[in-house]
Design a protein around this motif. Structure first.
Motif, PDB file in Angstrom:
ATOM      1  N   PHE A  49       0.824  -1.219   0.000  1.00 55.82           N
ATOM      2  CA  PHE A  49       0.000   0.000   0.000  1.00 55.82           C
ATOM      3  C   PHE A  49       0.854   1.262   0.000  1.00 55.82           C
ATOM      4  CE2 PHE A  49      -2.397  -3.382   2.101  1.00 55.82           C
ATOM      5  CZ  PHE A  49      -3.475  -3.479   1.224  1.00 55.82           C
ATOM      6  N   CYS A  50       1.861   1.292   0.896  1.00 58.28           N
ATOM      7  CA  CYS A  50       2.648   2.516   1.003  1.00 58.28           C
ATOM      8  C   CYS A  50       4.126   2.298   0.694  1.00 58.28           C
ATOM      9  CB  CYS A  50       2.494   3.130   2.402  1.00 58.28           C
ATOM     10  SG  CYS A  50       3.381   2.215   3.662  1.00 58.28           S
ATOM     11  N   GLY A  51       4.535   1.049   0.587  1.00 58.15           N
ATOM     12  CA  GLY A  51       5.931   0.786   0.228  1.00 58.15           C
ATOM     13  C   GLY A  51       6.902   0.769   1.396  1.00 58.15           C
ATOM     14  N   ALA A  52       6.402   0.963   2.602  1.00 57.48           N
ATOM     15  CA  ALA A  52       7.304   0.949   3.756  1.00 57.48           C
ATOM     16  C   ALA A  52       7.827  -0.468   4.000  1.00 57.48           C
ATOM     17  CB  ALA A  52       6.573   1.465   4.994  1.00 57.48           C
ATOM     18  N   ALA A  53       9.060  -0.546   4.488  1.00 64.46           N
ATOM     19  CA  ALA A  53       9.673  -1.865   4.664  1.00 64.46           C
ATOM     20  C   ALA A  53       9.377  -2.458   6.038  1.00 64.46           C
ATOM     21  CB  ALA A  53      11.184  -1.759   4.462  1.00 64.46           C
ATOM     22  N   ASP A  54       8.911  -1.641   6.932  1.00 67.93           N
ATOM     23  CA  ASP A  54       8.789  -2.096   8.315  1.00 67.93           C
ATOM     24  C   ASP A  54       7.392  -2.646   8.594  1.00 67.93           C
ATOM     25  OD1 ASP A  54       9.750  -2.557  10.764  1.00 67.93           O
ATOM     26  OD2 ASP A  54       9.520  -0.499  11.506  1.00 67.93           O
ATOM     27  N   SER A  55       7.327  -3.895   9.070  1.00 70.99           N
ATOM     28  CA  SER A  55       6.022  -4.470   9.381  1.00 70.99           C
ATOM     29  C   SER A  55       6.143  -5.349  10.618  1.00 70.99           C
ATOM     30  CB  SER A  55       5.505  -5.302   8.208  1.00 70.99           C
ATOM     31  OG  SER A  55       6.342  -6.426   8.012  1.00 70.99           O
ATOM     32  N   SER A  56       5.004  -5.621  11.245  1.00 76.12           N
ATOM     33  CA  SER A  56       5.013  -6.589  12.341  1.00 76.12           C
ATOM     34  C   SER A  56       4.200  -7.798  11.905  1.00 76.12           C
ATOM     35  CB  SER A  56       4.420  -5.961  13.608  1.00 76.12           C
ATOM     36  OG  SER A  56       3.137  -5.445  13.321  1.00 76.12           O
ATOM     37  N   VAL A  57       4.626  -8.972  12.348  1.00 73.85           N
ATOM     38  CA  VAL A  57       3.945 -10.203  11.967  1.00 73.85           C
ATOM     39  C   VAL A  57       2.804 -10.460  12.941  1.00 73.85           C
ATOM     40  CG1 VAL A  57       4.208 -12.698  11.715  1.00 73.85           C
ATOM     41  CG2 VAL A  57       6.028 -11.164  10.930  1.00 73.85           C
ATOM     42  N   LEU A  58       1.595 -10.617  12.386  1.00 71.64           N
ATOM     43  CA  LEU A  58       0.431 -10.878  13.239  1.00 71.64           C
ATOM     44  C   LEU A  58       0.280 -12.371  13.510  1.00 71.64           C
ATOM     45  CD1 LEU A  58      -2.126  -8.477  11.552  1.00 71.64           C
ATOM     46  CD2 LEU A  58      -0.707  -8.039  13.560  1.00 71.64           C
ATOM     47  N   ASP A  59       0.397 -13.160  12.437  1.00 71.49           N
ATOM     48  CA  ASP A  59       0.393 -14.614  12.626  1.00 71.49           C
ATOM     49  C   ASP A  59       1.098 -15.300  11.467  1.00 71.49           C
ATOM     50  OD1 ASP A  59      -1.622 -15.153  10.528  1.00 71.49           O
ATOM     51  OD2 ASP A  59      -2.987 -14.152  11.925  1.00 71.49           O
ATOM     52  N   THR A  60       1.444 -16.551  11.703  1.00 74.27           N
ATOM     53  CA  THR A  60       2.221 -17.334  10.751  1.00 74.27           C
ATOM     54  C   THR A  60       1.583 -18.692  10.642  1.00 74.27           C
ATOM     55  OG1 THR A  60       4.268 -16.248  11.439  1.00 74.27           O
ATOM     56  CG2 THR A  60       4.509 -18.361  10.341  1.00 74.27           C
TER      57      THR A  60
END
Ligand SMILES: [Zn+2]
Length: 154
Positions: A5-16
């Motif tokens: 959506f915005c191209g940012a590299a930083d994310s948190s994992v909600l589930d795997t």
């Protein structure tokens, strides 16, 4: 992995979760807070095509190589699984080399290198079939290699 959506590299994992297509993760972008999904796959390499003596190509045939080595090792006192391991080892080497095509002779050489260490009689039998040994000099060359191997090991 960048947010779609915005191209940012930083994310948190909600589930795997482990799905057939690979490891699926739901992530939330730390910038725009939208949620997106990623799938991670392990890359599995392929063995190269084998160039036959007549120039035709065929896929590397693990079972065929096992059969040929087994024939050479017939009635030899080899532990169960040694031949499969030998062929697995060749297949792994081929995959790691990452080449698209290799001559069948290369496969024969790889098998002989390993058989020489495993069983001398099987090695000579395999060589006589694989190298198409036509005359005694060729066969002597194969046996000579065993002598060198013994000399190196001593
Ligand atoms: Zn974002």
């Amino acid at each position: 992995m960048h947010c779609p959506f915005c191209g940012a590299a930083d994310s948190s994992v909600l589930d795997t979760r482990d799905a057939a297509e690979g490891i699926q993760r739901r992530r939330r972008c730390r910038n725009c807070h939208k949620i997106y999904k990623t799938v991670e796959r392990v890359e599995i390499g392929h063995p190269p095509l084998i160039i036959k003596r007549d120039g035709r190509r065929e896929p590397f045939d693990r079972d065929k190589l096992i059969r040929n080595v087994r024939k050479a090792a017939d009635k030899r006192p080899l532990p169960v699984g040694d031949i499969e391991r030998l062929v697995d080892d060749i297949e792994q080497d081929l995959i790691q080399q990452g080449r698209l095509e290799v001559p069948s002779k290369t496969i024969g050489d790889m098998a002989m290198d390993r058989l020489l260490k495993l069983d001398r009689i099987a090695y000579v039998r395999f060589a006589s079939v694989y190298l198409n040994l036509a005359d005694l000099d060729d066969l002597l060359g194969v046996i000579e290699r065993i002598r060198h191997e013994d000399a190196d090991g001593a």
